[in-house]
Design a protein around this motif. Structure first.
Motif, mmCIF file in Angstrom:
data_model
loop_
_atom_site.group_PDB
_atom_site.id
_atom_site.type_symbol
_atom_site.label_atom_id
_atom_site.label_comp_id
_atom_site.label_asym_id
_atom_site.label_seq_id
_atom_site.Cartn_x
_atom_site.Cartn_y
_atom_site.Cartn_z
ATOM 1 N N VAL A 1 12.295 13.215 -3.496
ATOM 2 C CA VAL A 1 11.394 11.927 -3.251
ATOM 3 C C VAL A 1 11.495 10.938 -4.312
ATOM 4 N N LEU B 1 -1.425 11.008 3.007
ATOM 5 C CA LEU B 1 -0.501 11.405 1.789
ATOM 6 C C LEU B 1 -0.190 13.010 1.906
ATOM 7 N N ARG C 1 3.320 14.445 2.505
ATOM 8 C CA ARG C 1 4.195 15.158 1.470
ATOM 9 C C ARG C 1 4.291 16.616 2.006
ATOM 10 N N ASP C 2 3.582 17.202 2.961
ATOM 11 C CA ASP C 2 3.623 18.452 3.498
ATOM 12 C C ASP C 2 4.953 18.336 4.404
ATOM 13 N N GLU D 1 8.402 18.185 2.506
ATOM 14 C CA GLU D 1 8.754 19.447 2.043
ATOM 15 C C GLU D 1 9.267 20.619 3.045
ATOM 16 N N TYR E 1 9.844 6.253 -1.611
ATOM 17 C CA TYR E 1 8.346 6.158 -1.298
ATOM 18 C C TYR E 1 8.151 4.588 -2.100
ATOM 19 N N GLN F 1 1.636 11.439 -6.910
ATOM 20 C CA GLN F 1 1.322 12.608 -6.052
ATOM 21 C C GLN F 1 2.785 12.960 -5.311
ATOM 22 N N MET F 2 3.233 11.904 -4.803
ATOM 23 C CA MET F 2 4.385 11.969 -4.042
ATOM 24 C C MET F 2 5.737 12.088 -4.255
ATOM 25 N N THR G 1 -2.513 18.273 -5.284
ATOM 26 C CA THR G 1 -2.501 19.933 -4.821
ATOM 27 C C THR G 1 -3.699 20.576 -5.382
#
Lengths: 397, 552
Positions: free
Chosen positions: B41, B199, B203-204, B207, B215, B225-226, B533
């Motif tokens: 990412v 978000l 992200r989940d 993955e 992004y 975060q991403m 996280t």
């Protein structure tokens, strides 16, 4: 039957030609993106265009092959082709001049202008000049009657024309060219005045309804709905007939202007209100309201400047409609009253000549002159309006 | 994160992109390069106009109308996207490359159900049959934790909330299991509490399917975060690129450092107002409704002279409606608005010119707040003329003074139209228009939320300076808690038309909180790449965002 088969064969040939054209393009240019990504529809369009062009060229050639004395079926086609080429050249030259003459802004405007728009502007300008300087430009007066009636347009004595009257004379011997020029003044002038009144009325009421909302909006809106429910031309006919009980002659023309203006203002009202309600919700209007500004300031200083583009475009279209309606009313005999020259009346008066089209196209041209004048202006105004809409929408090609 | 062993998916080499403006081509991207490996990412950040979206779209081999790629190359999995034929690209786009736009509400066709739009791509590309795609869509909705995954797809876009729509859009992008997804500011238009859910979901799912993503955002905390790596753009130039952690800890370029430093602006605390002081504006037990729909219930708070009261809450919480009641645009049903101890008439029509002058407003969208057909001098000059009665040369002088005050050069700006100004400059003109009335109280309605962070900081500093110089009182409506931290003296937290908590700023940022305040505070992304996280580990996926709000 054979005509249908011919048409079918022609379509197949064109379809094949389209495919061959694209394939050849791809092979010759070594698969350039333009030909590679070309859809078959576009290729077919190209082939169809070429076929139509070929047919036009062939017909044009045929039109010259027929000797002068015989009836010529390609007569009007030839005039149309001449006119098209002439107007295209004129528009091109006009745009070229505009690019080098004038202020910086106008030069920039002309640089980005399509040919259609410059054609439209040129025609509108020519009509305006004719209307303003009619008495100086017209060879004779609009009411002047000559001994020679029904002179054929073209000015060719062998075909019944007369060089003194290049576009011929009508049934009672009035010069058609002069009447066309005066007609520009009468028809266009009256249409212009009518449209302006319609806009003043409809625009003001529309913005008022948008700003105030509530019962004002309801009352005006429903009244307009009621007026719009009646077919415009029939309603106009009815009202003019009623008005003719009180006024005569030029008074009736004034009555017609107001009747047409009121009927057309309903359409303007709808647009002005629709544009207005979108502007009224803007924060700058809220800011002005919270400042304590009055209604007049809100409408004329805050809303109106932001509504000019759609209103101006509508003005062009509305002008065409009014102008056509006046011509239709004159054609029906209740519009502009004789002896004032008017294009609609001219078409009606000379309409029977259209029956000569098959064997003497020159004679049939007489009623078409005024009709052509109407058509040309309508097309021109619409080109200008299209261009203005395109500009105000901010689209890029 | 060492992902260098994975194969390269997208490679953009030295790309130059131009946009047509009027009659000339202006550069948008000047020689940017980018490498993206499978499953990686990349975050693209920069201010508006930096060329983030243009570069993102170029990665798909696509340019907007009036934009062209001048030189450079874009390679996707061995295919040269610039030279590729339209047919080849058609085959890739939607199937192997997908795009998620900023406004999901504008990107869905309002006339079709979500699932019908979802299955379009797989059916069109012959990936799966319609019924399989439908089942898969429901499965994706479940994985993205949309409520009622079995039936939500059968709703129309307007029947679904903004955050849910954005997740449905992500599900749609996933429908063909693409190798690359381009996210163009997917959470910018969302509230903080909703943003966090989206978000986490994005992200989940990225993955889970090992999808590569670009992004695009202007929010640093979000990108932290991403993204695995971050690339910073400035006016079409590459500034720097590094792994997220490296970039956050030790930015090299000055511009990047300035971006990182924005969030440090904070005003010194002011002494509390005297207990018996008359507040400039006092809102007392206000209840208001739009027609029959009640929106405010018993709202009360005071704004004292020279102080800033921040009103926070998510969209629909009644923040702006409170402002409308104070200005008199929406007359209240019950309660009083007092100005210096005197009750104001409820309807603004009934207020006199002096009362109107005292309360001014600055709007969120400077684009709609300034009449686009009026030059700046006239926009600012009108209140000067209207309230102060100044005309001609005196008026123009006053306008020049005001322009100086908002740090715009008068000679340069007085005759310009709003369209010739940048977003930050427009917002400054909005401030000048409010100042021109010489008010004591200004309502700032989300004035910085449409602006880039650097620009927003400039506006906040300007507002703070004007407050110190003139003793102005502000009611500051915002959903951004970083802004609250920067400028507020007191905070009012609103939810569903009620005040759930209020008090001095220091107290608000210190526990114990009302659970809603706690949720708001915890939802604000931080610059720490582990923040999301950690938060998910701490609270659990069920206790964030709208799901948590529903439980209250």
């Amino acid at each position: 039957m054979s005509a249908w088969i011919g048409l079918l064969i022609a379509l197949v040939v064109i379809a094949t030609a389209g495919w061959v054209f694209r394939f050849a393009g791809q092979t010759v240019t070594g698969n350039k993106p333009y030909f590679r990504d070309m859809s078959y529809g576009v290729a077919f369009g190209f082939a169809l265009g070429v076929a139509l062009l070929a047919w036009l060229v062939w017909s044009y050639y045929r039109s010259w092959a027929i000797p002068a004395g015989q009836p010529n079926p390609y007569f009007f086609l030839r005039i149309a082709i001449h006119g098209f080429i002439l107007f295209a050249i004129a528009a091109f030259l006009f745009r070229l001049i505009g690019r080098y003459v004038g202020t910086g802004t106008s030069r920039k405007l002309f640089r980005s202008m399509p040919l259609t728009a410059s054609f439209g502007i040129l025609i509108v300008l020519v009509y305006a000049l004719l209307a303003i300087f009619a008495p100086m430009l017209a060879p004779y007066g609009q009411e002047q009657v000559f001994a020679q009636a029904n002179v054929v347009p073209g000015g060719d004595p062998t075909l019944g024309g007369n060089p003194d009257f290049p576009l011929g004379t009508d049934q009672i011997g009035r010069d058609i060219l002069s009447r066309l020029i005066y007609g520009a003044r009468n028809t266009v002038g009256i249409a212009f005045v009518t449209t302006i009144i319609a806009f003043l009325l409809g625009g003001t009421l529309g913005f008022l309804a948008a700003t105030l909302g509530g019962w004002v909006d309801q009352v005006v809106g429903r009244t307009v709905d009621a007026l719009m429910a009646i077919p415009a031309l029939i309603f106009a006919l009815l009202l003019i007939t009623v008005a003719s009980a009180w006024v005569q002659g030029s008074g009736l023309t004034v009555a017609m202007i107001f009747i047409m203006a009121v009927i057309d203002s309903t359409r303007v009202f709808r647009l002005a209100r629709a544009v207005g309600v979108n502007i009224v919700v803007m924060d700058y209007i809220e800011a002005a309201k919270l400042r304590g500004e009055g209604l007049g300031y809100l409408i004329f200083r805050e809303i109106l400047p932001n509504a000019t583009a759609p209103l101006l475009a509508e003005f062009g279209l509305r002008f065409c409609f009014v102008f056509l309606t006046i011509s239709s009313l004159s054609f029906l005999g209740v519009g502009i009253q004789p002896p004032l020259a008017d294009w609609g009346t001219m078409v009606r008066d000379m309409a029977p000549f259209i029956n000569y089209a098959q064997f003497a196209p020159q004679i049939a041209a007489a009623p078409l002159l005024a009709a052509g004048a109407i058509a040309l202006l309508t097309v021109a105004v619409n080109f200008v309006v299209d261009w203005m809409l395109h500009k105000s929408s901010g689209l890029k090609e | 994160m060492s992902e260098t062993d994975k194969p390269v998916l997208v490679e953009i080499k030295d790309i130059w992109i131009e946009g047509r403006s009027d009659e000339e081509w202006l550069p948008i991207i000047n020689g940017a390069s980018l490498t993206l490996r499978k499953g990686e990412v990349l975050g693209l950040i920069g201010e508006s106009g930096a060329g983030k979206s243009t570069l993102g779209l170029a990665a798909m081999g696509y340019t907007r109308d009036g934009v062209r790629i001048k030189s450079g190359s874009v390679t996707f999995d061995g295919v040269d996207l610039i030279a590729a034929s339209a047919a080849t690209k058609r085959d890739l786009l939607g199937k192997r490359i997908a795009y998620v736009a900023q406004s999901a509400a504008a990107s869905f066709n309002p006339a079709h159900k979500l699932i019908d739009q979802h299955v379009e791509a797989p059916v069109q590309h012959h990936v799966t049959s319609k019924s399989e795609a439908t089942d898969d869509g429901i499965e994706l909705y479940r994985r993205l934790r949309l409520p009622n995954p079995d039936e939500i797809g059968f709703r129309y876009p307007h029947q679904v909330s903004g955050g849910q729509l954005q997740r449905a859009m992500t599900a749609m992008a996933m429908s063909c299991r693409p190798d690359l997804i381009i996210f163009d500011e997917p959470t910018t238009a969302l509230d903080v509490t909703t943003q966090i859910e989206v978000l986490a979901a994005i992200r989940d799912i990225v993955e889970q399917f090992d999808t590569a993503a670009i992004y695009i955002t202007h929010d640093l905390a979000v990108v932290a975060q991403m993204a695995d790596r971050i690339k910073v753009l400035l006016k079409g130039d590459e500034v720097e690129e590094a792994d997220t952690r490296v970039m956050l800890e030790s930015p090299k370029d000055d511009y990047t450092k300035s971006l990182w430093a924005v969030r440090s602006f904070e005003r010194p605390a002011k002494p509390a107002p005297a207990v018996d002081a008359t507040p400039v504006v006092s809102v007392q037990n206000i209840t208001a409704a739009y027609g029959k729909l009640p929106v405010l219930h018993d709202v009360s708070f005071d704004i004292h002279a020279g102080r800033t009261v921040a009103v926070v809450g998510e969209s629909g919480s009644g923040k702006s409606t409170t402002a409308r009641v104070i200005t008199g645009l929406l007359p209240q049903l019950e309660g009083v608005v007092e100005f210096k101890g005197e009750a104001l008439p409820a309807d603004y029509h009934k207020r006199d010119r002096m009362q109107l002058r005292q309360a001014q407003m600055i709007y969120q969208m400077a684009d709609t707040a300034l009449n686009p057909r009026k030059p700046i001098g006239e926009i600012i000059g009108r209140p000067v003329e209207f309230y102060m009665g100044l005309r001609g040369r005196k008026k123009r002088e006053r306008v020049r003074e005001l322009l100086n005050e908002i740090e715009l050069e008068p000679d340069q700006f007085i005759d310009r139209l709003p369209s010739e100004l940048s977003g930050g400059q427009k917002q400054r003109v909005g401030i000048a228009r409010a100042l021109a009335a010489e008010p004591e109280f200004i309502i700032c309605d989300e004035v910085t939320s449409a602006l880039d962070q650097l620009v927003a900081e400039g506006i906040l500093r300007l507002l703070a300076r004007l407050q110190d110089e003139r003793g102005l009182s502000y009611m500051f409506i915002t959903h951004d808690l970083a802004t609250v931290n920067a400028i507020a003296d007191e905070v009012v937290v609103m939810k569903d038309g009620r005040v759930v908590e209020q008090g001095p700023k220091a107290d608000m940022f210190r526990p114990p909180h009302h659970p809603y305040t706690d949720l708001l505070l915890s939802s604000v992304p931080e610059m720490d790449p582990d923040w999301l996280t950690d938060l998910l580990a701490e609270r659990g996926v069920e206790n964030i965002g709208d799901a948590a709000v529903d439980k209250m």
